[in-house]
Design an enzyme around this catalytic site. Structure first.
Site, PDB file in Angstrom:
ATOM      1  N   GLN A 117       5.956 -11.766   1.903  1.00 13.30           N
ATOM      2  CA  GLN A 117       7.145 -12.223   3.285  1.00 13.30           C
ATOM      3  C   GLN A 117       6.781 -12.932   4.130  1.00 13.30           C
ATOM      4  O   GLN A 117       5.606 -13.786   4.500  1.00 13.30           O
ATOM      5  CB  GLN A 117       6.264 -10.581   3.877  1.00 13.30           C
ATOM      6  CG  GLN A 117       6.805  -9.266   2.477  1.00 13.30           C
ATOM      7  CD  GLN A 117       6.115  -8.974   1.499  1.00 13.30           C
ATOM      8  OE1 GLN A 117       4.592  -8.960   1.570  1.00 13.30           O
ATOM      9  NE2 GLN A 117       6.240  -8.460   0.399  1.00 13.30           N
ATOM     10  N   ASN A 141      11.459  -9.912   2.509  1.00 15.62           N
ATOM     11  CA  ASN A 141       9.859 -10.408   0.524  1.00 15.62           C
ATOM     12  C   ASN A 141      10.522 -11.504   0.328  1.00 15.62           C
ATOM     13  O   ASN A 141      11.986 -11.993   0.471  1.00 15.62           O
ATOM     14  CB  ASN A 141      10.912  -9.269   0.108  1.00 15.62           C
ATOM     15  CG  ASN A 141      10.284  -7.286   0.106  1.00 15.62           C
ATOM     16  OD1 ASN A 141       9.718  -7.515  -0.049  1.00 15.62           O
ATOM     17  ND2 ASN A 141      10.946  -6.449  -0.252  1.00 15.62           N
ATOM     18  N   GLU A 175       5.059  -4.678  -5.603  1.00 11.96           N
ATOM     19  CA  GLU A 175       5.411  -4.616  -4.946  1.00 11.96           C
ATOM     20  C   GLU A 175       7.034  -4.809  -5.019  1.00 11.96           C
ATOM     21  O   GLU A 175       7.694  -5.683  -5.900  1.00 11.96           O
ATOM     22  CB  GLU A 175       5.321  -5.672  -3.563  1.00 11.96           C
ATOM     23  CG  GLU A 175       4.438  -5.336  -2.660  1.00 11.96           C
ATOM     24  CD  GLU A 175       4.159  -5.535  -1.163  1.00 11.96           C
ATOM     25  OE1 GLU A 175       5.524  -6.313  -0.870  1.00 11.96           O
ATOM     26  OE2 GLU A 175       2.534  -5.911  -0.515  1.00 11.96           O
ATOM     27  N   HIS A 213       7.652   4.328  -1.951  1.00 15.86           N
ATOM     28  CA  HIS A 213       6.647   3.701  -3.058  1.00 15.86           C
ATOM     29  C   HIS A 213       6.414   5.067  -3.710  1.00 15.86           C
ATOM     30  O   HIS A 213       7.275   6.192  -3.390  1.00 15.86           O
ATOM     31  CB  HIS A 213       5.482   4.092  -1.776  1.00 15.86           C
ATOM     32  CG  HIS A 213       5.192   3.008  -1.239  1.00 15.86           C
ATOM     33  ND1 HIS A 213       4.753   1.442  -0.853  1.00 15.86           N
ATOM     34  CD2 HIS A 213       5.735   2.616   0.590  1.00 15.86           C
ATOM     35  CE1 HIS A 213       4.501   1.229  -0.026  1.00 15.86           C
ATOM     36  NE2 HIS A 213       5.607   1.669   1.102  1.00 15.86           N
ATOM     37  N   GLY A 215       2.232   0.945   1.318  1.00 15.88           N
ATOM     38  CA  GLY A 215       1.304   1.487  -0.048  1.00 15.88           C
ATOM     39  C   GLY A 215       0.201   1.764   0.288  1.00 15.88           C
ATOM     40  O   GLY A 215       0.202   2.878  -0.571  1.00 15.88           O
ATOM     41  N   CYS A 219      -1.425  -3.973  -0.335  1.00 15.72           N
ATOM     42  CA  CYS A 219       0.052  -4.271   0.255  1.00 15.72           C
ATOM     43  C   CYS A 219      -0.262  -2.779   1.410  1.00 15.72           C
ATOM     44  O   CYS A 219      -1.009  -1.429   1.099  1.00 15.72           O
ATOM     45  CB  CYS A 219       1.290  -2.834  -0.535  1.00 15.72           C
ATOM     46  SG  CYS A 219       2.736  -2.327   0.246  1.00 15.72           S
ATOM     47  N   GLY A 220       0.093  -2.517   2.767  1.00 17.18           N
ATOM     48  CA  GLY A 220      -0.604  -1.863   3.887  1.00 17.18           C
ATOM     49  C   GLY A 220       0.512  -0.686   3.821  1.00 17.18           C
ATOM     50  O   GLY A 220      -0.369   0.216   3.545  1.00 17.18           O
ATOM     51  N   CYS A 228       6.538  -3.105   6.496  1.00 16.47           N
ATOM     52  CA  CYS A 228       5.707  -4.394   6.189  1.00 16.47           C
ATOM     53  C   CYS A 228       4.199  -3.927   6.621  1.00 16.47           C
ATOM     54  O   CYS A 228       4.229  -4.847   7.746  1.00 16.47           O
ATOM     55  CB  CYS A 228       5.700  -5.632   6.286  1.00 16.47           C
ATOM     56  SG  CYS A 228       4.034  -6.688   5.297  1.00 16.47           S
ATOM     57  N   ASN A 269       0.782  -4.594   6.505  1.00 21.50           N
ATOM     58  CA  ASN A 269      -0.255  -5.714   6.538  1.00 21.50           C
ATOM     59  C   ASN A 269       0.209  -6.981   7.295  1.00 21.50           C
ATOM     60  O   ASN A 269      -0.037  -7.585   8.075  1.00 21.50           O
ATOM     61  CB  ASN A 269      -0.804  -6.103   5.152  1.00 21.50           C
ATOM     62  CG  ASN A 269      -1.594  -5.840   4.820  1.00 21.50           C
ATOM     63  OD1 ASN A 269      -2.041  -4.515   4.816  1.00 21.50           O
ATOM     64  ND2 ASN A 269      -0.946  -5.227   3.158  1.00 21.50           N
TER      65      ASN A 269
HETATM   66  N1  LIG Z   1       7.451  -4.736  -0.487  1.00 26.49           N
HETATM   67  C1  LIG Z   1       7.635  -4.364   0.446  1.00 26.49           C
HETATM   68  C2  LIG Z   1       7.758  -5.122   1.807  1.00 26.49           C
HETATM   69  C3  LIG Z   1       5.987  -5.653   2.247  1.00 26.49           C
HETATM   70  C4  LIG Z   1       5.183  -4.488   1.959  1.00 26.49           C
HETATM   71  C5  LIG Z   1       3.880  -4.691   2.115  1.00 26.49           C
HETATM   72  N2  LIG Z   1       3.272  -6.316   1.978  1.00 26.49           N
HETATM   73  C6  LIG Z   1       3.082  -3.744   3.189  1.00 26.49           C
HETATM   74  O1  LIG Z   1       1.324  -4.648   3.635  1.00 26.49           O
HETATM   75  O2  LIG Z   1       3.688  -3.017   4.157  1.00 26.49           O
HETATM   76  C7  LIG Z   1       9.293  -3.258   0.432  1.00 26.49           C
HETATM   77  O3  LIG Z   1      10.030  -4.143  -0.038  1.00 26.49           O
HETATM   78  O4  LIG Z   1       8.864  -2.269   0.468  1.00 26.49           O
END
Ligand SMILES: N[C@H](CCC[C@H](N)C(=O)O)C(=O)O
Length: 292
Positions: free
Chosen positions: A46, A66, A221, A172, A233, A230-231, A75, A77
């Site tokens: 990202q 993204n 992701e 998610h 996530g 993925c935080g 996001c 993390n």
């Molecule tokens: N790909 C995710 C965004 C980044 C999420 C992930 N990198 C995190 O740490 O939450 C989305 O499209 O919602």
């Protein structure tokens, strides 16, 4: 145009961080894709942009794109790296900051041990029962009244796969697996990500429960493919596990890139707290074409 950036990572989820506190860079989705490109650009999952306070006691605006160039709501993390960045760059002297994302306000806090804890806001469980159509995953007839989690299966002879649909501001779809190392992430991750059930697409989580306070997680992701962590996530997966009665209120999440700790008291009004690392990797500058 030549722009300066900071490369950072949180549990292996990696970011290019840009400073727009002194004015906009005027980047387009094509620029974000180029910055994220691991061959022709810097390389990142990202792109995170720091913008000035929008007012109302908020410290900064936190903008997330993204790798595919699309702007998204959250996001996790990245939020930890954002807090580390504004502190290290002297943009804020506060240990706890409030930042505005498309999904609302979150509050990262620098902790004495060097990690960052983020109030990620409340999880929202998708109670709407929307049938999956045949995009590689088809619905399994469910008992009446079961709205959440949704069940689906890869094909008639496959065992049904339970999918919990949870929003942490971003969407998610979390499923339980026996072993994340053998989970079909590469095969079904893209199918779930772009399934018509999710008009804004979705992040596909694969959750292995080790015991009530330890899990392993892989996430395909939205807009980035499988990342090392993925935080948001991890927040969604733990909240789903707690809501299903399978996990305690604080859980260590082992991802391929590192350890995150997630805590949620369990009521819909309770926020999810995520704690983990935030690490600067290098500073750089890159010459971007005006029209990539
Ligand atoms: N790909 C995710 C965004 C980044 C999420 C992930 N990198 C995190 O740490 O939450 C989305 O499209 O919602």
């Amino acid at each position: 145009m030549k722009i300066r950036f900071t490369k950072m990572q949180g549990a292996g989820n990696d970011f290019v961080v840009l400073d727009e506190t002194q004015g906009r860079l005027g980047l387009t989705p094509a620029h974000y894709r180029l910055l994220a490109d691991r061959h022709f650009g810097v390389g990142a999952d990202q792109i995170l942009t720091v913008r000035p306070s929008p007012g109302d006691g908020i410290d900064f605006e936190y903008v997330i794109h993204n790798a595919d160039g699309g702007e998204v709501e959250q996001c996790g993390n990245g939020a930890r790296c954002f807090a580390r960045y504004v502190h290290d760059k002297g943009l804020s002297a506060k240990d706890t900051i409030r930042v505005q994302t498309l999904a609302g306000v979150i509050a990262p806090r620098l902790t004495p041990d060097g990690r960052v804890t983020v109030d990620m806001g409340r999880p929202v469980f998708d109670a709407a029962r929307v049938p999956f159509d045949a995009a590689g995953l088809t619905p399994v007839p469910q008992g009446s009244g079961q709205k959440w989690p949704l069940a689906l299966s890869g094909s008639a002879q496959d065992a049904p796969v339970l999918v919990a649909v949870v929003s942490m501001g971003n969407p998610h779809a979390v499923q339980l697996v026996e072993d994340v190392d053998t989970a079909p992430v590469a095969q079904t991750g893209p199918l779930i990500e772009s399934h018509p059930r999710f008009p804004r697409r979705v992040n596909a989580g694969y959750l292995q429960i080790v015991d009530r306070s330890h899990v392993r997680l892989r996430v395909f992701e939205r807009g980035a493919g499988e990342t090392l962590a993925c935080g948001s996530g991890a927040c969604a997966a733990v909240a789903a596990g707690i809501r299903l009665g399978l996990l305690d209120a604080q859980v260590d999440v082992q991802t391929r890139g590192g350890l995150l700790t997630i805590a949620w008291a369990g009521a819909d009004t309770d926020p999810v707290f995520m704690t983990g690392p935030a690490t600067p990797v290098f500073e750089g500058q890159i010459e971007l074409p005006d029209t990539p």
